[in-house]
Design a protein around this motif. Sequence first.
Motif, PDB file in Angstrom:
ATOM      1  N   HIS A 232    -104.670 -18.983-106.168  1.00  0.00           N
ATOM      2  CA  HIS A 232    -105.125 -17.640-106.529  1.00  0.00           C
ATOM      3  C   HIS A 232    -104.017 -16.861-107.231  1.00  0.00           C
ATOM      4  CE1 HIS A 232    -107.973 -18.700-103.325  1.00  0.00           C
ATOM      5  NE2 HIS A 232    -108.802 -17.836-103.892  1.00  0.00           N
ATOM      6  N   LEU A 233    -104.424 -15.961-108.087  1.00  0.00           N
ATOM      7  CA  LEU A 233    -103.538 -14.950-108.656  1.00  0.00           C
ATOM      8  C   LEU A 233    -104.213 -13.601-108.471  1.00  0.00           C
ATOM      9  CD1 LEU A 233    -101.085 -13.951-110.211  1.00  0.00           C
ATOM     10  CD2 LEU A 233    -102.289 -14.461-112.345  1.00  0.00           C
ATOM     11  N   ASN A 234    -103.539 -12.734-107.727  1.00  0.00           N
ATOM     12  CA  ASN A 234    -104.091 -11.411-107.396  1.00  0.00           C
ATOM     13  C   ASN A 234    -105.503 -11.524-106.824  1.00  0.00           C
ATOM     14  OD1 ASN A 234    -101.729 -10.307-108.243  1.00  0.00           O
ATOM     15  ND2 ASN A 234    -102.545  -9.293-110.062  1.00  0.00           N
ATOM     16  N   GLY A 235    -105.682 -12.512-105.953  1.00  0.00           N
ATOM     17  CA  GLY A 235    -106.947 -12.671-105.246  1.00  0.00           C
ATOM     18  C   GLY A 235    -108.035 -13.391-106.008  1.00  0.00           C
TER      19      GLY A 235
ATOM     20  N   ALA B 110    -101.534  -3.981-113.803  1.00  0.00           N
ATOM     21  CA  ALA B 110    -101.240  -4.330-112.408  1.00  0.00           C
ATOM     22  C   ALA B 110     -99.736  -4.254-112.163  1.00  0.00           C
ATOM     23  CB  ALA B 110    -101.756  -5.733-112.103  1.00  0.00           C
ATOM     24  N   ALA B 111     -99.344  -3.595-111.085  1.00  0.00           N
ATOM     25  CA  ALA B 111     -97.922  -3.422-110.788  1.00  0.00           C
ATOM     26  C   ALA B 111     -97.294  -4.701-110.254  1.00  0.00           C
ATOM     27  CB  ALA B 111     -97.735  -2.287-109.788  1.00  0.00           C
ATOM     28  N   PHE B 112     -98.107  -5.541-109.593  1.00  0.00           N
ATOM     29  CA  PHE B 112     -97.572  -6.749-108.974  1.00  0.00           C
ATOM     30  C   PHE B 112     -98.446  -7.952-109.315  1.00  0.00           C
ATOM     31  CE2 PHE B 112     -96.364  -3.179-106.269  1.00  0.00           C
ATOM     32  CZ  PHE B 112     -94.991  -3.372-106.152  1.00  0.00           C
ATOM     33  N   LEU B 113     -97.818  -9.110-109.283  1.00  0.00           N
ATOM     34  CA  LEU B 113     -98.526 -10.385-109.399  1.00  0.00           C
ATOM     35  C   LEU B 113     -98.340 -11.133-108.083  1.00  0.00           C
ATOM     36  CD1 LEU B 113     -97.400 -11.548-112.974  1.00  0.00           C
ATOM     37  CD2 LEU B 113     -99.572 -10.454-112.348  1.00  0.00           C
ATOM     38  N   GLU B 114     -99.432 -11.354-107.378  1.00  0.00           N
ATOM     39  CA  GLU B 114     -99.375 -12.063-106.099  1.00  0.00           C
ATOM     40  C   GLU B 114     -99.950 -13.465-106.283  1.00  0.00           C
ATOM     41  OE1 GLU B 114    -101.051 -11.858-101.502  1.00  0.00           O
ATOM     42  OE2 GLU B 114    -101.385 -10.179-102.877  1.00  0.00           O
ATOM     43  N   PHE B 115     -99.106 -14.472-106.075  1.00  0.00           N
ATOM     44  CA  PHE B 115     -99.503 -15.866-106.250  1.00  0.00           C
ATOM     45  C   PHE B 115     -99.848 -16.455-104.887  1.00  0.00           C
ATOM     46  CE2 PHE B 115     -96.706 -14.755-109.717  1.00  0.00           C
ATOM     47  CZ  PHE B 115     -97.344 -15.282-110.829  1.00  0.00           C
ATOM     48  N   GLY B 116    -101.076 -16.953-104.768  1.00  0.00           N
ATOM     49  CA  GLY B 116    -101.529 -17.546-103.508  1.00  0.00           C
ATOM     50  C   GLY B 116    -101.561 -19.056-103.594  1.00  0.00           C
ATOM     51  N   PHE B 117    -101.107 -19.693-102.532  1.00  0.00           N
ATOM     52  CA  PHE B 117    -101.013 -21.147-102.523  1.00  0.00           C
ATOM     53  C   PHE B 117    -101.894 -21.790-101.464  1.00  0.00           C
ATOM     54  CE2 PHE B 117     -97.147 -19.438-104.361  1.00  0.00           C
ATOM     55  CZ  PHE B 117     -97.090 -20.135-105.555  1.00  0.00           C
ATOM     56  N   GLY B 118    -102.843 -21.032-100.927  1.00  0.00           N
ATOM     57  CA  GLY B 118    -103.856 -21.608-100.054  1.00  0.00           C
ATOM     58  C   GLY B 118    -103.348 -21.965 -98.678  1.00  0.00           C
TER      59      GLY B 118
ATOM     60  N   TRP C  51    -103.323 -13.854-115.803  1.00  0.00           N
ATOM     61  CA  TRP C  51    -102.043 -13.165-115.984  1.00  0.00           C
ATOM     62  C   TRP C  51    -102.146 -12.118-117.094  1.00  0.00           C
ATOM     63  CZ3 TRP C  51     -97.762 -15.536-119.387  1.00  0.00           C
ATOM     64  CH2 TRP C  51     -96.652 -14.687-119.435  1.00  0.00           C
ATOM     65  N   GLN C  52    -102.723 -12.513-118.226  1.00  0.00           N
ATOM     66  CA  GLN C  52    -102.874 -11.563-119.330  1.00  0.00           C
ATOM     67  C   GLN C  52    -103.797 -10.414-118.948  1.00  0.00           C
ATOM     68  OE1 GLN C  52    -101.132 -11.846-122.511  1.00  0.00           O
ATOM     69  NE2 GLN C  52    -100.050 -13.081-120.985  1.00  0.00           N
ATOM     70  N   GLN C  53    -104.831 -10.724-118.194  1.00  0.00           N
ATOM     71  CA  GLN C  53    -105.753  -9.681-117.749  1.00  0.00           C
ATOM     72  C   GLN C  53    -105.047  -8.683-116.835  1.00  0.00           C
ATOM     73  OE1 GLN C  53    -108.940 -10.639-114.813  1.00  0.00           O
ATOM     74  NE2 GLN C  53    -110.338  -9.954-116.426  1.00  0.00           N
ATOM     75  N   ALA C  54    -104.232  -9.210-115.912  1.00  0.00           N
ATOM     76  CA  ALA C  54    -103.493  -8.324-115.010  1.00  0.00           C
ATOM     77  C   ALA C  54    -102.523  -7.440-115.786  1.00  0.00           C
ATOM     78  CB  ALA C  54    -102.740  -9.150-113.971  1.00  0.00           C
ATOM     79  N   THR C  55    -101.912  -8.002-116.814  1.00  0.00           N
ATOM     80  CA  THR C  55    -100.982  -7.225-117.640  1.00  0.00           C
ATOM     81  C   THR C  55    -101.719  -6.128-118.391  1.00  0.00           C
ATOM     82  OG1 THR C  55     -99.554  -9.167-117.902  1.00  0.00           O
ATOM     83  CG2 THR C  55     -99.280  -7.379-119.487  1.00  0.00           C
ATOM     84  N   ARG C  56    -102.874  -6.476-118.966  1.00  0.00           N
ATOM     85  CA  ARG C  56    -103.656  -5.465-119.696  1.00  0.00           C
ATOM     86  C   ARG C  56    -104.149  -4.362-118.771  1.00  0.00           C
ATOM     87  NH1 ARG C  56    -105.851 -10.140-122.119  1.00  0.00           N
ATOM     88  NH2 ARG C  56    -107.666  -9.975-120.730  1.00  0.00           N
ATOM     89  N   ASP C  57    -104.479  -4.751-117.534  1.00  0.00           N
ATOM     90  CA  ASP C  57    -105.000  -3.764-116.583  1.00  0.00           C
ATOM     91  C   ASP C  57    -103.897  -2.933-115.940  1.00  0.00           C
ATOM     92  OD1 ASP C  57    -107.477  -4.758-117.160  1.00  0.00           O
ATOM     93  OD2 ASP C  57    -107.680  -5.935-115.316  1.00  0.00           O
TER      94      ASP C  57
END
Length: 464
Positions: free
Chosen positions: A417-420, A441-449, A433-439
């Motif tokens: 996951h990236l940001n859920g 987003a202050a943080f990028l949270e990487f989920g590894f399950g 990632w590009q979507q989060a940047t355009r929106d």
Amino acid sequence: MHAMTFAALFALASAAAPPWDAVVRIEVAAVAPSYMRPWEKAAQQRQGGTGFLVDGRRILTNHHVIENAVDIRLSKTGNSKRWRARVVAMGPDVDLAALEVIENADEFFADLTPVAWSYELPPLQSRVTVRGYPLGGNAQSVTEGVVSRVDCKNYRLGATSSISPGRSLVVQIDAAINGGNSGGPAFDASNRVIGVAFQGIDGAQSIGYIIPALLARTFLTAVVSAPKFRLADVPFRIQHLENRGLRRYLQVPDRVTGVVVSAPNDVITHLDGVSVGDDGTVPLRPGERVSLDYLITSKVHDAPTELSILRYGRSLTLRAQLVPLPPPLPRWHDFDCTPEWVIIGGLVFSPLTAPLIEDASSGGVRSYVHDIFTREVGAKNGFNTEPAREVVVLLDVLNGGDVNHGYEAEGWKVLTHLNGQAVESLAGLYFLWQQATRDGAAFLEFGFGGGTERKIVLEQAAPG
């Protein structure tokens, strides 16, 4: 009349080129990729092998001879000139490739005649002659021996051998096959090609393997219409049916033999009308048995296949046209994958592929590589149960600034996951990632399950 006939025959025999004139030397300049550091490539290396002329002005050789080639040159027996060539078809599943001459082709082929094929498997103890250009000299080499065995073998070696389409026929000979012999023809006593030299065993004496003419002809037929050849996958995994309790549980009569395939515990008793043994073998010739895989992997795509099965004592017949299945991971560099990567704040992400596994295992299989391979491939019995999903792994953390300070690479992690939002592919990761940047987003949270992995959070922009 007799004198004229003899003279004509003598002239014809003199004009016909001997079959070994069709055997050519292949010299390759190759540049190997790096899947561990996908933005890099290895230094150029020289490698070589053997090939031979087949119908259609094609040179047949092993895939591993021309793998990673950036330049290919061919030379003929007794001729110092080199001709440029290129790969026009490949089948890494069967370690075969076809080349075409791309300059002065008429000159190259002027005095060459395609080889003649054998259309049956060679008998055991029959004579075999291997011709090629092994290490140790420039002249064509000749080794002789006999056919020792016909068997089935997994053509894929290494850490990812379990993701092969299935085992294929192979002919074992006791004629020497050394480095450089690869791709050369093996002739029978009638100067017909019975196979293509492709493998020896390090440290073993008088053991060499050739790809049977049957498989080579199947490859050449298939690549007329498609330059990339894949075997039809064996679409099941089997369990031997030698245990008495298991046989009774599955209601298999005493005189019936076969193998078990899971879900719903079917017993395959015949494949294309050929009786299957309790050990998963089928008769090849009188006194010879091989893996049932060969009845599938020797076929051209879409050939009809019939399975006779028992399902808890009830006889059923299943018919299908077998084709290549989506592999559990991309199998071959420059065939179904190339090095790809996305770097976000020094975090290096890449798709999980067989070449990546092999690259990471070159010095021995690391535990985290084994764990990921087992989870993504082994637990699924080698089948791709999610063909739309591309497994993305965190390969490395390139430290060098505050943005990722405190995060260290501790082995690969599968990114989920990236940001859920679910990550379904490397391209999908880039999009999120590009979507989060355009929106903004202050943080990028990487989920590894799994909930047990430590999370990685990157700040998109330092506070003002």
